[in-house]
Write an enzyme that holds these catalytic residues in place. Structure first.
Site, PDB file in Angstrom:
ATOM      1  N   ARG A  41      -6.629  -0.642  -7.134  1.00  0.00           N
ATOM      2  CA  ARG A  41      -7.008   0.436  -6.195  1.00  0.00           C
ATOM      3  C   ARG A  41      -7.257   1.705  -7.007  1.00  0.00           C
ATOM      4  NH1 ARG A  41      -4.359   0.970  -0.599  1.00  0.00           N
ATOM      5  NH2 ARG A  41      -6.213   2.196  -0.127  1.00  0.00           N
ATOM      6  N   ASP A  61      -2.069  10.766  -2.423  1.00  0.00           N
ATOM      7  CA  ASP A  61      -2.369   9.688  -3.377  1.00  0.00           C
ATOM      8  C   ASP A  61      -2.756  10.236  -4.736  1.00  0.00           C
ATOM      9  OD1 ASP A  61      -2.738   8.305  -0.701  1.00  0.00           O
ATOM     10  OD2 ASP A  61      -2.884   6.664  -2.160  1.00  0.00           O
ATOM     11  N   ARG A 103       0.861  -1.181   0.000  1.00  0.00           N
ATOM     12  CA  ARG A 103       0.000   0.000   0.000  1.00  0.00           C
ATOM     13  C   ARG A 103       0.899   1.234   0.000  1.00  0.00           C
ATOM     14  NH1 ARG A 103       2.172   2.044   3.868  1.00  0.00           N
ATOM     15  NH2 ARG A 103       0.654   3.707   3.715  1.00  0.00           N
ATOM     16  N   GLY A 104       0.240   2.422  -0.144  1.00  0.00           N
ATOM     17  CA  GLY A 104       1.015   3.650  -0.333  1.00  0.00           C
ATOM     18  C   GLY A 104       1.139   3.878  -1.837  1.00  0.00           C
ATOM     19  N   ALA A 105       0.748   5.092  -2.288  1.00  0.00           N
ATOM     20  CA  ALA A 105       0.623   5.326  -3.730  1.00  0.00           C
ATOM     21  C   ALA A 105       1.889   4.982  -4.538  1.00  0.00           C
ATOM     22  CB  ALA A 105       0.182   6.765  -3.970  1.00  0.00           C
ATOM     23  N   LYS A 125      -4.858  10.048   2.878  1.00  0.00           N
ATOM     24  CA  LYS A 125      -5.537   9.192   3.855  1.00  0.00           C
ATOM     25  C   LYS A 125      -6.597   9.946   4.652  1.00  0.00           C
ATOM     26  CE  LYS A 125      -5.183   5.715   4.235  1.00  0.00           C
ATOM     27  NZ  LYS A 125      -6.161   4.891   3.487  1.00  0.00           N
TER      28      LYS A 125
END
Ligand code: MRU
Length: 349
Positions: free
Chosen positions: A100, A242, A57-59, A253
């Site tokens: 995502r 993001d 996860r994490g852009a 977030k």
């Protein structure tokens, strides 16, 4: 299994994504901090599932993983059909793109891979060279942003961050956490991290990665942020993004927007740190950014999962901070102070 690498920069030992030579090794972020476990992937569908399930996860990390996913797809398709693999690879790219919705870096990386596929012959090996470069360039961008952001912090004694924007969320070093890493090496000592409900990226991941790198920090409940600001202990809130619209509105977030509102009220500055691969020049304002909503189960305790429960949940996992609440957007191409559409355009190209 501990699989940390040593890097020439201090306080930067964690890597969430590693190319093994034959596949992608992913640190399963769902299990941190209680267990440090790695999974190996050899297919695009496996990588898409790793992103969907939030092992990755994490852009920026999502974009890098997807680039490696295309490498794995090309390898498999080329093996099955050496002269016609390009005809079928789009379905793998579409599968990765659907993993995502909010991370612009995902679509940016897939576009780069798509363009590369169009420009090469039947040998897919240049795709690995490109994926490795995307990974390396991300780390280099983070180090550059770390330096630029730390300069803005001069004279500050405390910062607050939200979510996890570190080595776990990127190719390495981190965006907002990269700035904090860099500022720490220049003497900043009061680092506060929000726990980041409901998935606890702060409490589980930021705390773990700072602990690994021996950077002391204090965890706070998200709801303690305004109260922390009124004490005067922090002069900056530093977050990642993001999806940044062309006018500087930034999706990050859930909880980020309320930190920005609280920061403005208390005279605390607000910094967004993201590589230009997070900027979507085709989206004019934050109003058009698609916000991912995840399932109610991530928010509700198990008691309410039963069919006859009347308790539902609303679980948007990102929010949009308008540019007017942002004091600085830090990218690898430079810093934009008090961002608006005109100033942002200087980063385009
Ligand atoms: O849902 P996540 O954990 O993928 O959300 C991550 C964030 O919101 C980060 O702040 C953002 O991706 C920037 S990370 C460098």
């Amino acid at each position: 299994m501990h699989n940390h690498c040593e890097h020439p920069y201090t306080n930067d030992s964690v890597r969430a994504l590693q190319w093994t030579g034959t596949g992608l090794r992913v640190l399963d972020q769902r299990q941190l901090p209680s267990s440090v476990a790695y999974d190996d992937y050899d297919s695009a569908s496996g990588v898409a599932e790793a992103i969907r399930s939030m092992r990755v996860r994490g852009a920026p990390a999502i974009g890098i993983a997807a680039a490696y996913g295309v490498v794995l797809a090309a390898k498999q398709r080329h093996y099955q059909s050496p002269n016609h693999w390009k005809e079928s690879i789009n379905q793998d790219i579409d599968l990765l793109a659907a993993s995502r919705p909010t991370a612009v870096n995902l679509f940016w990386a897939l576009d780069k891979m798509r363009q590369a596929i169009a420009s090469i012959g039947d040998d897919p090996s240049p795709l690995l060279t490109l994926a490795l470069a995307i990974h390396e360039d991300d780390i280099a961008a983070n180090r550059r942003m770390g330096g630029l952001g730390a300069e803005l912090l001069e004279g500050s004694t405390g910062v607050l961050t939200h979510c996890n924007t570190g080595s776990l969320a990127t190719g390495g070093y981190g965006t907002a956490l990269g700035v904090i890493r860099s500022a720490y090496s220049h003497g900043l000592r009061n680092i506060y991290a929000c726990e980041t409900r409901p998935w606890l990226q702060g409490a589980r991941l930021t705390a773990w990665e700072l602990d690994q790198d021996h950077i002391p920090a204090k965890l706070i409940a998200d709801s303690a942020a305004a109260w922390l600001m009124q004490t005067g202990a922090v002069q900056w809130v530093i977050v990642g993004a993001d999806h940044i619209a062309a006018n500087g509105d930034a999706a990050n977030k859930i909880g980020t927007y309320s930190h920005a509102v609280n920061a403005r009220f208390h005279g605390v500055k607000f910094m967004v740190v993201a590589p230009t691969s997070t900027i979507d020049w085709n989206t004019n304002s934050g109003k058009a950014i698609q916000i991912e909503e995840r399932e109610r189960k991530e928010l509700l305790s198990e008691y309410y999962h039963r069919e006859d429960s009347v308790i539902d949940a609303w679980n948007p996992v990102f929010d949009v901070t308008p540019a007017c609440l942002i004091d600085a957007i830090v990218t690898e191409k430079g810093v934009v102070l008090n961002p608006d559409a005109d100033k942002m355009q200087r980063l385009n190209g």
